[in-house]
Scaffold this motif. Structure first.
Motif, mmCIF file in Angstrom:
data_model
loop_
_atom_site.group_PDB
_atom_site.id
_atom_site.type_symbol
_atom_site.label_atom_id
_atom_site.label_comp_id
_atom_site.label_asym_id
_atom_site.label_seq_id
_atom_site.Cartn_x
_atom_site.Cartn_y
_atom_site.Cartn_z
ATOM 1 N N VAL A 26 16.580 -9.207 12.020
ATOM 2 C CA VAL A 26 15.965 -10.532 11.952
ATOM 3 C C VAL A 26 14.641 -10.463 12.706
ATOM 4 C CG1 VAL A 26 18.144 -11.782 11.761
ATOM 5 C CG2 VAL A 26 17.147 -11.446 13.996
ATOM 6 N N ASN A 27 13.697 -11.315 12.332
ATOM 7 C CA ASN A 27 12.401 -11.247 12.986
ATOM 8 C C ASN A 27 12.374 -12.083 14.262
ATOM 9 O OD1 ASN A 27 12.122 -13.856 12.051
ATOM 10 N ND2 ASN A 27 10.683 -13.327 10.444
ATOM 11 N N HIS A 50 12.678 -15.862 14.002
ATOM 12 C CA HIS A 50 14.035 -16.350 13.762
ATOM 13 C C HIS A 50 14.795 -16.470 15.089
ATOM 14 C CE1 HIS A 50 17.671 -17.027 11.410
ATOM 15 N NE2 HIS A 50 18.283 -16.199 12.232
ATOM 16 N N ALA A 101 13.504 -19.423 16.933
ATOM 17 C CA ALA A 101 14.037 -20.645 16.333
ATOM 18 C C ALA A 101 15.471 -20.898 16.785
ATOM 19 C CB ALA A 101 13.970 -20.554 14.807
ATOM 20 N N ARG A 110 6.858 -24.267 9.043
ATOM 21 C CA ARG A 110 8.040 -23.797 9.770
ATOM 22 C C ARG A 110 7.632 -23.125 11.072
ATOM 23 N NH1 ARG A 110 11.756 -19.208 9.993
ATOM 24 N NH2 ARG A 110 13.718 -20.073 10.725
#
Length: 144
Positions: free
Chosen positions: A73-74, A77, A80, A43
């Motif tokens: 959220v990191n 993320h 992405a 991923r």
């Protein structure tokens, strides 16, 4: 805390597998752990490959990004979601890390990450006067 809990949990899981099934249990749980690590690695590589295909700090719509962001959220993320690496505004290695994503209308979202997690973000949109000045064409180009 997460850096301690996850490896400790995996070690306990391996011990329990050995206690229950011996070395076959360790092999089964070890195979599951390796699969889990490979899924995360795949991923990460997919996100980075997609991000490498777009300009740094660019997002299709800053307003939509602002609507999709959630606290804690990191960074991976967010990368992405934007499919782009953010433009770094903070010094390297400094916490909090500050990144900015800008769209084609000069709207931008500035995100602040503490320990790799999103803590706050701000959306800045250009005022209508600034947008009109940017869209105004030179006098010689009109009326042809």
């Amino acid at each position: 805390m997460r850096n301690v809990v996850i490896p400790l949990g995996l070690a306990v899981l391996l011990y329990l597998a050995y206690d229950a099934l011996g070395w076959m249990g360790v092999a089964a749980v070890g195979g599951g752990i390796v699969m889990w690590l490979l899924l995360h690695f795949t991923r990460l590589m997919t996100v980075m490959r997609r991000a490498s295909e777009r300009p740094m700090g660019y997002v299709g719509s800053a307003v939509m990004l602002n609507a999709k962001l959630k606290p804690k959220v990191n960074l991976m993320h967010v990368v992405a979601m934007t499919r782009s690496l953010g433009q770094r505004l903070s010094e390297e290695g400094q916490d909090p890390e500050i990144y900015r994503w800008t769209d084609g209308t000069d709207s931008h979202v500035t995100c602040e990450f503490v320990h790799g997690r999103l803590v706050q973000w701000t959306l800045v949109r250009p005022s209508p006067a600034e947008a009109a000045a940017a869209d105004k064409q030179p006098d010689g180009a009109q009326g042809l």
